[in-house]
Design an enzyme around this catalytic site. Structure first.
Site, PDB file in Angstrom:
ATOM      1  CG  ASN A  82      16.844  32.585 -16.828  1.00  0.00           C
ATOM      2  OD1 ASN A  82      16.824  31.610 -16.075  1.00  0.00           O
ATOM      3  ND2 ASN A  82      16.945  32.469 -18.139  1.00  0.00           N
ATOM      4  CB  VAL A  89      16.202  40.072 -18.721  1.00  0.00           C
ATOM      5  CG1 VAL A  89      15.179  38.948 -18.818  1.00  0.00           C
ATOM      6  CG2 VAL A  89      15.766  41.107 -17.685  1.00  0.00           C
ATOM      7  CB  CYS A  90      19.946  35.470 -19.012  1.00  0.00           C
ATOM      8  SG  CYS A  90      21.121  34.532 -19.991  1.00  0.00           S
ATOM      9  CG  LEU A  91      14.367  35.544 -21.259  1.00  0.00           C
ATOM     10  CD1 LEU A  91      13.057  36.309 -21.421  1.00  0.00           C
ATOM     11  CD2 LEU A  91      14.095  34.065 -21.091  1.00  0.00           C
ATOM     12  CB  THR A  96      20.380  38.522 -23.197  1.00  0.00           C
ATOM     13  OG1 THR A  96      19.107  37.925 -22.872  1.00  0.00           O
ATOM     14  CG2 THR A  96      20.170  40.005 -23.474  1.00  0.00           C
TER      15      THR A  96
END
Length: 235
Positions: A82, A89-91, A96
């Site tokens: 993540n 920031v992969c959320l 994202t």
């Protein structure tokens, strides 16, 4: 900044004025909408005694829209599915990734809690459709000593943030050395560490070098590593 955004940020900042063992949020009075934060790695994880440094930029229509969050890593390869080396920031709550989206009741603290919850002992499970990877776990546990600790101690320039980092390693210095020495003995064969990410580069670990650098940083922070040897405590 709209009055709604300002009131909300002032209220949220107040929540971080108390001592926290999990987060350090570095608000500045001259610009509440741009600040940095450190997340401390959970005690029961590969990221114990390491940090995740984040930069927050708050939009004028916050909290209707989510903050923009950038992960700061000065060197090295990817240490979590993540968290990208380019700062992404992969959320889903940040827009994202697909999944549950942001809602106005969410907070900066909630974002920090969510990211901290991802720092566990099986990080590669957070990669879609993947299994746990023992190789990646070893790669992460070793390299984060430099990329998520030593590098931050070197590159951090803000006085308040440096004070936070130094306070942490004064408090935890002995246990940090113990943890790293345990890893040294457990990996005494010097086996090459690998990562499943295509751009990742296998590395030949040098635990002795890490230990030497960590001892210097702990000493500079004012912690004295005295008493019975760390090795004797392990044995």
């Amino acid at each position: 900044m709209t009055s709604t955004c300002m009131k909300r940020l002032l209220r949220e900042r107040e929540r971080f004025t108390k001592d926290s063992t999990e987060f350090f949020v570095n608000f500045k009075d001259d610009n509440l909408r741009s600040f940095e934060a450190y997340i401390t790695g959970p005690e029961d994880s590969l990221y114990r005694h390491k940090f995740v440094r984040l930069r927050f930029d708050i939009p004028e229509n916050y909290p209707l829209k989510p903050p923009k969050v950038k992960f700061i890593q000065h060197a090295g390869d990817r240490i979590h599915p993540n968290l990208y080396t380019d700062g992404k920031v992969c959320l889903s709550i940040l827009g994202t990734w697909h999944g549950p989206s942001w809602c106005p009741s969410m907070t900066i603290e909630g974002v920090l809690i969510t990211i901290r919850s991802l720092l566990d002992n099986k990080p590669y499970l957070h990669e879609p459709n993947q299994r746990d990877s023992a190789n990646f776990n070893r790669y992460v546990q070793y390299n984060t000593w430099r990329w998520l600790l030593l590098d931050y101690l070197v590159y951090e320039r803000d006085a308040d943030a440096k004070a936070f980092l130094n306070s942490y390693i004064r408090q935890h210095g002995v246990n940090m050395i113990l943890d790293l020495e345990r890893q040294t003995y457990a990996n005494s064969g010097g086996k090459e560490l690998t990562t499943p990410y295509k751009r990742g580069v296998p590395c030949q670990p040098s635990y002795e070098t890490l230990l030497a650098e960590l001892r210097i940083k702990i000493s500079h922070a004012g912690q004295v590593l005295s008493g019975p040897s760390v090795e004797s405590q392990i044995l």
